[in-house]
Each structure stands twice: as C-alpha cells, then as structure tokens.
Design an enzyme around this catalytic site. Structure first.
Site, short mmCIF file in Angstrom:
data_model
loop_
_atom_site.label_atom_id
_atom_site.label_comp_id
_atom_site.label_asym_id
_atom_site.label_seq_id
_atom_site.Cartn_x
_atom_site.Cartn_y
_atom_site.Cartn_z
CE1 TYR A 258 43.24 45.32 36.51
CE2 TYR A 258 44.57 46.29 38.25
CZ TYR A 258 43.74 45.29 37.80
OH TYR A 258 43.41 44.25 38.63
CG HIS B 195 39.88 37.07 37.69
ND1 HIS B 195 41.12 36.98 37.09
CD2 HIS B 195 39.93 38.20 38.45
CE1 HIS B 195 41.87 37.99 37.47
NE2 HIS B 195 41.17 38.76 38.30
#
Length: 538
Positions: free
Chosen positions: A210, A333
């Site tokens: 990330y 998601h």
C-alpha cells in the site's frame, strides 16, 4: 478516508481502458476485446425491449471469429456466436461449447444478425440478443460483471462442429453490459482539473504494497466540489479545501506484485474535476461489510462459502440524519477468492431492496458503478453485505486482512448528504471464536493450537478441516454476536456499546430474481445464416 482512495483510483484505470462514445452515439459503450485492439466491441442497451445491441469490429478478418459470454470467462460451457467460413461460404450462428470446448449449433437461435458490412476499419457485425432467453444453453445477461470471451479462427472449417476452442487464439474481457440508463449531468463552466500521481515509485518486490503519496493544496484554496471521477449527480459533489478542511490530499495505491518483480516503476494517479460553484449537498463515502480482521475466515476447499457483515439499526439510528441519506453509486470489493457480492437494505426486519449486487463478481474488474435507482437509507435501517468465496485451490484457511492472499468483504457506497459516519461494519465476537477453537480441539484427535500465545491465523492454520469443523464455523458466523464498528472519519466509534451485539433479525427476505423469457418470435431457425463478408469498404 482510509480505503476510499484505492476505490477511486481503480475506477480511473477502468475508465481509461474502456472509454465511451458521445451520448448521441448509437453504440455509446466501447471496449477492446484483445490486447492489440484487433477485435473491438461496442454496444447499447434497450431496457424497454430487454435487448442488448452489439457491434463487433474485426479489423483483420482471417477465417472467422467467435464471441460470447460464460460464467467466469472460460471457453468451455460458453454461450457463443460464431462467424466462420468453410472456404467457399461464410456463416453466422448462435452456438455453445461443451465441457471439452467443442462447438455446437444452438437449436434456438437467439443471437440475431442484423448487418454484416465492410468498413475502412474492417468487418463490422451488428447483432442483438435478449437479456434472458430461457434457453438452458444461453447465458442470462444480468446486472453486474459479464465475462466476455472471444476466439480467432485462422483457417476454414468444414462445419461448426469441427471447431474446438482448445486450438484457437482466445481471451476474455470483463464489462458491465447493462449500464444504467442515466443521463450525464451538465458540467459547470468553471470546471477545473487536478492530477495527483505517484512520484515515479519504485514498486517493492513483494506481493502486497500500500503506497501513499501526500500532496498539499495551494495556499488559500477555497472550498470546492469534486464533480467527476465518475460523474456525481447534479445535486451533490465531494467537498475539499476551505476552512475546516485538511490542506493535504493522500493518494493510496494498492500494488499487487505476485511474482515479486524487482525494478518496476509507476506514476499512476487520479485526475479530479472540480468546481468552485458549490452544489446543494456534500457527498460522502461509507464502508459497509466486514472489518479487516482474521476473525472472519474461509476454510480451504470451499466453492461457495459466504461471509456477512452488518451495518446495524443501532448504528444508522445514531449516525444518520432524520431525513436519511441517498446512495447513488457503489463499489464492491474483495480480494482474489471473491466470486459474488451483494448489499441488501432491510427495514423493520424485512429486506426491502438491493443496494448493489454482482453474481459474477471478479476481483480483477472493480469499478465504481452508478446505481440504476437511488437507494434511500433511513435511521434504523440495516445494511447487510454478503460475499461468496471460492477457496477450492487453497490448502489453508484464508483469513481476513489487508494482504492480497487474505480476504475482504466491502461495499464502498457513495451517498449524500455527507454524515460523520464513514465506516459501518462488523466481525464475529472474538470470545465466541475462541470457544469455536476450544470446541474443535475437544472433538478432534489432532491437537489444535488454542493457546493464548497463538494468533488467530495460527489457530485457523492448525484446524483439521472436516465436515464438523466446517459446519461449526458456518454456524458460529450465523448465530454468534458481533462486534460493530460504527466509526467516524477519525476512526473513533460513535458513543455506545458496540461489542456483543445480536445479529439483526430478518424475518422476510427478497425473492430471488427470475429470468423473463422474451415474447415468442415464431419458429426459430435451426441452421446458421449465410453471410456475405465481401463488398465495398466504404
């Protein structure tokens, strides 16, 4: 707003790949089927006729092409339309493939050829097909993701049955065929744009990263509304800038690097279109579903295991305004094992309507989708998000978490007016899961590590997966109390008791949708259509 930057970033990538024609175009939606763009599909939708109109452009025709749809993008058991030649004549037919990839002419010809013509760009095929046909060999075209498949025929075949998909150049593309019939709102004359990009990032050589990049707004940047990354409804915009707002914007990119490749760089980003002409409502983004925690896990070798997260009536009663909120877009998601996601709104114990549903969900095709109908959520309503997973190729339990090999179950909903509520999710109570591990240990000859020092992933990894341990885990998730995360944008929970909360009681569920058969068109042809593919290129 943690997580939401990833959602917005993904839709920009999808939009850049797909594009769309102008509103007046008879085929406003367009996508290349193959990486080279030698096959290009355009389409339009008629909801009154319940019909999809396709235009397939074949730039360099060889001996034919096949196109169609299947459950997950496989060429076996696919619903197909085929253009082929036997060396003398060309034919167009509705077909299907069996489990071995052999092609068969469908006894019910539901793909109807409307036109075949040469253009300066190549051969253009225009055909149509109803959403549903009630033909067991046909794919039911539904809301959500559709897996399109294609194949290129490089030599003539004496018959359709002589074709086998195993020897063809093949591929797949994912789209949302049934686009909502929503007009694009007019954009203000003072529209401006801003790009935020990763600064030539050297992508780490690990599976999951990330990466966050922070940029600062200019001095004196006043309050504005973002009105396009996708199009916001004309009455709402995403506010940023001005007094009381952070001067910093954070771009968060999720890099998936399964081969742990070294040395790759990236400058991806997002383009925001914004205006100083403020709209009536500030829009917000809210996370629904499951908390990112290993407490929620999927056993290995499961083909349709369901996990469910709740935004409870207690949370919506406390956090929503008396007039409620209005959801206009949604992004579903999961990570790699997700196969189906649905969010349902319930009121007074009764399921009322679907917020968003994708029965053919793919983690490789995630986008923010405008809803066909705005969903209004009132204080006291319940929002239930369920994800179905397939771990058939895994030998260990898949736990919840941030890693790509872990799982998530989330619906990022876009709504107005904005509230303080940013996250409304749940997870099973940790104490009841400890009781599950203890019970599994007592009823199995093999030792299960339930010691306090072992982490939840370690405990799941030591479970001997059999019918008892699987069924009991399903039961625990189905009756045990939950911990509710009713959180503000500061990640602080609203005041109240949120642990050991009972599961919402749902006494009435929505009926499963049933496909409608098209009106009878008379006797369906049982032979392919002879096609002329020569002629002018004008």
């Amino acid at each position: 707003m943690y997580g939401t930057a990833v959602a917005v970033f993904l839709v920009i990538l999808v939009a850049a790949l797909q594009g769309s024609g102008p509103p007046e175009s008879p085929f406003p939606y367009r996508v290349p089927l193959d990486p080279e763009g030698s096959l290009e599909l355009s389409w339009n939708v008629s909801y009154t006729q319940e019909m999809v109109y396709f235009q397939l452009l074949v730039r360099e025709l060889k001996a034919g092409v096949l196109f169609g749809m299947s459950n997950r993008g496989e060429l076996e058991n696919a619903d197909l339309v085929v253009l082929w030649t036997d060396g003398d004549s060309a034919y167009f037919g509705d077909a299907w493939s069996d489990e071995q990839g052999r092609i068969h002419l469908d006894s019910q010809q539901d793909y109807q050829l409307l036109q075949a013509r040469r253009t300066p760009d190549g051969l253009c095929l225009l055909f149509k097909r109803p959403f549903g046909t009630c033909d067991p060999k046909d794919y039911l075209i539904e809301d959500g993701t559709v897996h399109l498949v294609y194949g290129v025929l490089e030599e003539p075949f004496g018959s359709l049955e002589a074709i086998n998909t195993s020897g063809l150049q093949i591929g797949l593309q994912r789209v949302q065929l049934l686009k909502p019939n929503i007009s694009i709102p007019a954009l203000p004359s003072d529209l401006r744009s801003m790009e935020i990009r990763a600064p030539d990032v050297l992508i780490p050589g690990k599976k999951t990263t990330y990466w966050c990049h922070v940029t600062e707004l200019p001095d004196g940047f006043s309050r504005h509304h973002i009105v396009m990354a996708f199009y916001y409804p004309e009455e709402a915009g995403l506010a940023f800038g001005g007094a009381g707002s952070s001067r910093f914007l954070r771009l968060e990119v999720h890099y998936h690097n399964p081969l742990e490749i070294q040395g790759r760089r990236d400058s991806s980003g997002i383009r925001l279109y914004y205006t100083a002409t403020l709209r009536r409502f500030d829009a917000g983004i809210m996370e629904l579903g499951l908390v990112y925690t290993p407490l929620m896990a999927i056993p290995p070798q499961e083909t349709a295991f369901v996990l469910t997260g709740y935004c409870t009536d207690k949370c919506t009663q406390m956090a929503l305004p008396p007039s409620g909120i209005h959801i206009f877009a949604s992004q579903l998601h999961t990570h790699l094992t997700g196969r189906k996601v649905v969010t349902v709104l319930a009121r007074n114990g009764q399921e009322k309507e679907i917020v968003n549903r994708d029965d053919h969900y793919s983690p490789h095709f995630q986008e923010i989708r405008m809803l066909k109908k705005v969903v209004s959520v009132q204080p006291g309503d319940v929002l239930i998000t369920s994800c179905t997973y397939d771990t058939g190729d895994r030998d260990l339990a898949t736990v919840g978490g941030f890693g790509i090999l872990e799982e998530m179950c989330v619906n990022y909903v876009h709504y107005y007016p904005r509230t303080q509520l940013e996250l409304c999710k749940s997870a099973v109570d940790a104490g009841f899961l400890r009781k599950y591990f203890h019970t599994v240990n007592r009823f199995n000859a093999e030792e299960v590590c339930t010691c306090q020092q072992a982490s939840v992933p370690e405990q799941f990894a030591s479970v001997p997966w059999n019918s008892f341990s699987r069924d009991m885990l399903k039961a625990v998730y189905g009756f045990a109390p939950i911990s509710v995360h009713c959180n503000k944008s500061t990640a602080v929970r609203f005041p109240g008791e949120w642990d050991l909360q009972p599961l919402p009681k749902i006494t009435s569920k929505l009926d499963e949708p049933t496909p409608r058969c098209p009106a009878s068109r008379g006797q369906s042809p049982t032979s392919p259509t002879v096609v002329s593919i020569g002629g002018s290129r004008s």
